[in-house]
Enzyme design. Structure first.
Site, PDB file in Angstrom:
ATOM      1  CB  CYS A   1      -0.874  -0.004   1.257  1.00 18.28           C
ATOM      2  SG  CYS A   1      -1.952   1.442   1.395  1.00 18.28           S
TER       3      CYS A   1
ATOM      4  CB  CYS B   1      -6.405   2.159   1.927  1.00 19.52           C
ATOM      5  SG  CYS B   1      -6.169   2.540   3.675  1.00 19.52           S
TER       6      CYS B   1
ATOM      7  NE  ARG C   1      -5.244  -0.720   8.411  1.00 19.08           N
ATOM      8  CZ  ARG C   1      -5.085  -0.436   7.113  1.00 19.08           C
ATOM      9  NH1 ARG C   1      -4.840   0.796   6.731  1.00 19.08           N
ATOM     10  NH2 ARG C   1      -5.159  -1.375   6.213  1.00 19.08           N
TER      11      ARG C   1
END
Ligand code: SF4
Length: 326
Positions: free
Chosen positions: A140, A200, A272
């Protein structure tokens, strides 16, 4: 012990993308036990609630950023004691990635404090992505705004995820950042999606926003044509020298509520529990897991701010009967 055999056999719920603000607000307004119960139920439809995905984050280019995000110690506009560094070399990144893998991380995230990457820097980041992929880890990166061509280049290097947070509601955004606008963020997210990279994308709470702004953030994320695969929810870490230092702290239960509403509205995403864990009690973190958080950042540092030490995290997971996802 896996609880997978105790889970419902089929995912009977299809994620929705038509959440209205009123609907999201009504979730925030549920009595706390009801909200957390619903979130926990939803969590079990899609995930094993005993598993937590572990990501490690490395700053590959620190400080000196021309943007003015009011929460960020890396902005060149604020005097926070963070020195501007250069993009670090590929070998250093790979050594860090190997250590993260040995410590149980399955995803390696690399962050650079840029408004947007220059093409020559992007070549170097692509080499990092290729190297980390070759170690068998997910990759990422977060590099700021991207053009469509840059997103495609990252995709071609094998990038799995691109992080680009919406931070807060569209209405509150201008209070936090003036050097770019909400639409810039949405445009980059679209480029990332179009290139076929997983997204994300989440936000930060505790920046002095109201509940309607937390509603606006989650409603915007949950109404994207495809939900972000990872949704980081950060609790503001107040850093001396940034405009948000000294802000009124958010009640931890309101943080848990935000996690729960993210879980209910984006049931198939990894939610998260990101920045802010260092100052969070074990009880608050346990409530977040109960409310559907299933991913954490692991390792003693999150870019420039402190994060719980690895041993402390493992001890907490152990205490809760939870374990890192493989
Ligand atoms: S959050 Fe990112 S874009 Fe904003 S000032 Fe910090 S490094 Fe720059």
């Amino acid at each position: 012990m896996s609880l997978a055999h105790d889970l419902p056999p089929a995912k009977t719920i299809v994620p929705r993308h038509d959440w209205t603000r009123a609907q999201v607000k009504s979730l925030f307004e549920l009595p706390f036990p009801e909200l957390v119960f619903r979130a926990a139920q939803m969590h079990r439809q899609f995930f094993d609630p005993t598993e937590v995905q572990i990501s490690t984050l490395l700053s590959i280019k620190t400080g000196g950023c021309p943007e003015d995000c009011a929460y960020c110690p890396q902005s060149a506009k604020f005097d926070t004691g963070v020195d501007a560094g250069k993009l670090i070399d590929v070998d250093t990144v790979l050594a860090e990635a190997r250590a993260a893998k040995a410590g149980g991380a399955t995803r390696f995230c690399m962050g650079a404090a840029w408004r947007s990457p220059k093409d020559r820097d992007l070549d170097k980041v692509c080499a990092m992505v290729e190297g980390v992929k070759a170690l068998g880890m997910e990759t990422c990166v977060t590099l700021g705004m991207l053009t469509g061509d840059q997103a495609q280049k990252l995709k071609d290097s094998g990038l799995d995820y691109y992080n680009h947070n919406l931070d807060t509601s569209p209405e509150f955004y201008g209070e936090i950042i003036t050097t770019r606008c909400y639409q810039d963020r949405l445009d980059t997210l679209e480029h990332v999606r179009d290139a076929g990279i997983n997204v994300c994308c989440g936000g930060i709470v505790g920046m002095g926003e109201g509940v309607d702004d937390r509603v606006g953030l989650i409603a915007t994320l949950a109404s994207l044509p495809v939900h972000p695969e990872s949704v980081p929810i950060n609790m503001l870490v107040q850093v001396e020298g940034t405009p948000l230092a000294g802000s009124l702290k958010l009640d931890p239960l309101d943080f848990v509520r935000t996690i729960a509403v993210a879980r209910i509205t984006m049931p198939a995403s990894m939610v998260r529990l990101s920045a802010g864990r260092e100052e969070m009690s074990e009880e608050t973190q346990a409530l977040c897991f109960l409310a559907g958080a299933n991913s954490i950042f692991y390792g003693p540092k999150l870019l420039t701010t402190a994060n719980p030490a690895r041993d402390r995290d493992m001890a907490l997971l152990d205490k809760l009967g939870m374990r890192p996802a493989e």
